[in-house]
Design a protein around this motif. Structure first.
Motif, PDB file in Angstrom:
ATOM      1  N   ALA A   1       0.856  -1.189   0.000  1.00  0.00           N
ATOM      2  CA  ALA A   1       0.000   0.000   0.000  1.00  0.00           C
ATOM      3  C   ALA A   1       0.887   1.232   0.000  1.00  0.00           C
ATOM      4  CB  ALA A   1      -0.901   0.010   1.237  1.00  0.00           C
ATOM      5  N   ARG A   2       0.395   2.288  -0.633  1.00  0.00           N
ATOM      6  CA  ARG A   2       1.135   3.555  -0.657  1.00  0.00           C
ATOM      7  C   ARG A   2       0.118   4.689  -0.740  1.00  0.00           C
ATOM      8  NH1 ARG A   2       5.972   5.579  -4.675  1.00  0.00           N
ATOM      9  NH2 ARG A   2       5.780   7.763  -4.110  1.00  0.00           N
ATOM     10  N   TYR A   3       0.242   5.632   0.205  1.00  0.00           N
ATOM     11  CA  TYR A   3      -0.669   6.766   0.263  1.00  0.00           C
ATOM     12  C   TYR A   3       0.148   8.049   0.241  1.00  0.00           C
ATOM     13  CZ  TYR A   3      -3.563   2.951   1.921  1.00  0.00           C
ATOM     14  OH  TYR A   3      -4.204   1.751   2.037  1.00  0.00           O
ATOM     15  N   GLY A   4      -0.340   9.029  -0.495  1.00  0.00           N
ATOM     16  CA  GLY A   4       0.349  10.298  -0.630  1.00  0.00           C
ATOM     17  C   GLY A   4       0.370  10.690  -2.095  1.00  0.00           C
ATOM     18  N   GLU A   5       0.972  11.832  -2.350  1.00  0.00           N
ATOM     19  CA  GLU A   5       1.040  12.321  -3.727  1.00  0.00           C
ATOM     20  C   GLU A   5       2.467  12.705  -4.074  1.00  0.00           C
ATOM     21  OE1 GLU A   5      -1.820  15.302  -4.740  1.00  0.00           O
ATOM     22  OE2 GLU A   5      -3.368  14.403  -3.473  1.00  0.00           O
ATOM     23  N   GLY A   6       2.865  12.355  -5.299  1.00  0.00           N
ATOM     24  CA  GLY A   6       4.190  12.722  -5.785  1.00  0.00           C
ATOM     25  C   GLY A   6       5.283  12.162  -4.900  1.00  0.00           C
ATOM     26  N   ASP A   7       6.187  13.040  -4.483  1.00  0.00           N
ATOM     27  CA  ASP A   7       7.316  12.624  -3.657  1.00  0.00           C
ATOM     28  C   ASP A   7       6.966  12.505  -2.171  1.00  0.00           C
ATOM     29  OD1 ASP A   7       8.972  12.459  -5.839  1.00  0.00           O
ATOM     30  OD2 ASP A   7       9.815  14.468  -5.589  1.00  0.00           O
ATOM     31  N   ILE A   8       5.774  12.917  -1.785  1.00  0.00           N
ATOM     32  CA  ILE A   8       5.375  12.852  -0.373  1.00  0.00           C
ATOM     33  C   ILE A   8       4.629  11.540  -0.134  1.00  0.00           C
ATOM     34  CG2 ILE A   8       4.050  13.920   1.497  1.00  0.00           C
ATOM     35  CD1 ILE A   8       6.496  15.547   0.504  1.00  0.00           C
ATOM     36  N   VAL A   9       5.182  10.717   0.736  1.00  0.00           N
ATOM     37  CA  VAL A   9       4.559   9.447   1.103  1.00  0.00           C
ATOM     38  C   VAL A   9       4.038   9.597   2.525  1.00  0.00           C
ATOM     39  CG1 VAL A   9       4.924   6.969   1.453  1.00  0.00           C
ATOM     40  CG2 VAL A   9       6.151   8.161  -0.392  1.00  0.00           C
ATOM     41  N   GLN A  10       2.723   9.686   2.660  1.00  0.00           N
ATOM     42  CA  GLN A  10       2.133   9.792   3.989  1.00  0.00           C
ATOM     43  C   GLN A  10       2.290   8.477   4.753  1.00  0.00           C
ATOM     44  OE1 GLN A  10       1.113  12.597   5.261  1.00  0.00           O
ATOM     45  NE2 GLN A  10       1.313  13.715   3.360  1.00  0.00           N
ATOM     46  N   HIS A  11       2.099   7.360   4.043  1.00  0.00           N
ATOM     47  CA  HIS A  11       2.200   6.040   4.661  1.00  0.00           C
ATOM     48  C   HIS A  11       2.363   5.019   3.551  1.00  0.00           C
ATOM     49  CE1 HIS A  11       1.343   2.716   7.436  1.00  0.00           C
ATOM     50  NE2 HIS A  11       0.550   2.214   6.496  1.00  0.00           N
ATOM     51  N   ALA A  12       3.268   4.070   3.759  1.00  0.00           N
ATOM     52  CA  ALA A  12       3.436   2.965   2.822  1.00  0.00           C
ATOM     53  C   ALA A  12       3.660   1.686   3.610  1.00  0.00           C
ATOM     54  CB  ALA A  12       4.607   3.221   1.871  1.00  0.00           C
ATOM     55  N   GLU A  13       3.242   0.592   3.016  1.00  0.00           N
ATOM     56  CA  GLU A  13       3.454  -0.735   3.590  1.00  0.00           C
ATOM     57  C   GLU A  13       4.166  -1.570   2.537  1.00  0.00           C
ATOM     58  OE1 GLU A  13      -0.565  -1.888   4.371  1.00  0.00           O
ATOM     59  OE2 GLU A  13      -0.787  -0.419   5.991  1.00  0.00           O
ATOM     60  N   LEU A  14       5.321  -2.123   2.908  1.00  0.00           N
ATOM     61  CA  LEU A  14       6.096  -2.961   2.001  1.00  0.00           C
ATOM     62  C   LEU A  14       6.184  -4.354   2.594  1.00  0.00           C
ATOM     63  CD1 LEU A  14       9.085  -0.575   1.165  1.00  0.00           C
ATOM     64  CD2 LEU A  14       6.849  -0.690   0.089  1.00  0.00           C
ATOM     65  N   THR A  15       5.993  -5.367   1.769  1.00  0.00           N
ATOM     66  CA  THR A  15       6.033  -6.740   2.255  1.00  0.00           C
ATOM     67  C   THR A  15       7.275  -7.469   1.758  1.00  0.00           C
ATOM     68  OG1 THR A  15       4.722  -7.560   0.381  1.00  0.00           O
ATOM     69  CG2 THR A  15       3.520  -6.923   2.373  1.00  0.00           C
TER      70      THR A  15
ATOM     71  N   MET B   1       6.495  -0.593   7.612  1.00  0.00           N
ATOM     72  CA  MET B   1       5.737   0.595   7.261  1.00  0.00           C
ATOM     73  C   MET B   1       6.721   1.755   7.195  1.00  0.00           C
ATOM     74  SD  MET B   1       2.218   0.034   9.451  1.00  0.00           S
ATOM     75  CE  MET B   1       2.965   0.081  11.065  1.00  0.00           C
ATOM     76  N   LEU B   2       6.477   2.681   6.286  1.00  0.00           N
ATOM     77  CA  LEU B   2       7.380   3.825   6.165  1.00  0.00           C
ATOM     78  C   LEU B   2       6.638   5.023   5.612  1.00  0.00           C
ATOM     79  CD1 LEU B   2       8.447   4.349   2.963  1.00  0.00           C
ATOM     80  CD2 LEU B   2       9.421   2.115   3.414  1.00  0.00           C
ATOM     81  N   GLY B   3       7.292   6.166   5.731  1.00  0.00           N
ATOM     82  CA  GLY B   3       6.728   7.397   5.189  1.00  0.00           C
ATOM     83  C   GLY B   3       7.796   8.462   5.110  1.00  0.00           C
ATOM     84  N   THR B   4       7.424   9.577   4.538  1.00  0.00           N
ATOM     85  CA  THR B   4       8.329  10.714   4.414  1.00  0.00           C
ATOM     86  C   THR B   4       8.504  11.364   5.786  1.00  0.00           C
ATOM     87  OG1 THR B   4       7.584  11.089   2.143  1.00  0.00           O
ATOM     88  CG2 THR B   4       8.669  12.937   3.266  1.00  0.00           C
ATOM     89  N   ALA B   5       9.744  11.663   6.141  1.00  0.00           N
ATOM     90  CA  ALA B   5      10.033  12.329   7.417  1.00  0.00           C
ATOM     91  C   ALA B   5       9.344  13.692   7.434  1.00  0.00           C
ATOM     92  CB  ALA B   5      11.532  12.488   7.596  1.00  0.00           C
ATOM     93  N   ARG B   6       8.696  13.976   8.544  1.00  0.00           N
ATOM     94  CA  ARG B   6       8.045  15.265   8.686  1.00  0.00           C
ATOM     95  C   ARG B   6       7.986  15.627  10.168  1.00  0.00           C
ATOM     96  NH1 ARG B   6       4.916  11.330   6.746  1.00  0.00           N
ATOM     97  NH2 ARG B   6       3.012  10.745   7.826  1.00  0.00           N
TER      98      ARG B   6
END
Length: 140
Positions: free
Chosen positions: A36-50, A57-62
């Motif tokens: 799963a990947r949520y966000g737009e463009g270079d901004i990743v609010q939340h992603a799930e990698l298997t 889970m990961l996301g863009t530092a903010r």
């Protein structure tokens, strides 16, 4: 004896300065697949990698509340993930080809595991080895 397989309960969570780029790199270097990947463009609010039955889970530092708790990405120490693999040599070759910084070359441990340690482009430390404890089995 019937054994049920429970989904994982632990999900390592990482923040990256450039999460969009790191999602691609983690796939190339370590074999992760985007779940799963949520966000737009270079901004990743939340992603799930298997990876097999495991997930990170990961996301863009903010500078939100969670970011203030865990701190900024970088070499601050104490951040490491261990990944159990069937073939440490193949995992090593793939990580090295993708440009992972090798911190410890392939090593045969006295407890029977074949392992190596590397760092991703944003400073997180990853250990890969054939030691694979399973929660449903007694410790050896």
């Amino acid at each position: 004896m019937t054994m049920s397989v429970e989904p994982p309960r632990l999900y390592p969570t990482l923040r990256y300065r450039n999460a969009a780029k790191m999602i691609d790199w983690l796939g190339e270097a370590f074999g992760f697949v985007v779940h799963a990947r949520y966000g737009e463009g270079d901004i990743v609010q939340h992603a799930e990698l298997t990876l097999g039955s495991s997930m990170i889970m990961l996301g863009t530092a903010r500078d939100d509340k969670f970011g203030q708790i865990i701190g900024a990405p970088g070499p601050g120490g104490g951040r490491s993930i261990y990944v159990a693999v069937d073939d440490a040599d193949a995992a090593y070759a793939k990580a090295k080809k993708a440009g992972a910084e090798i911190l410890e070359e392939l090593t045969d441990r006295d407890y029977g595991s074949r392992e190596f340690i590397c760092r991703d482009p944003e400073g997180n430390v990853w250990s890969f080895g054939t030691y694979w404890p399973k929660a449903a089995e007694p410790a050896s």
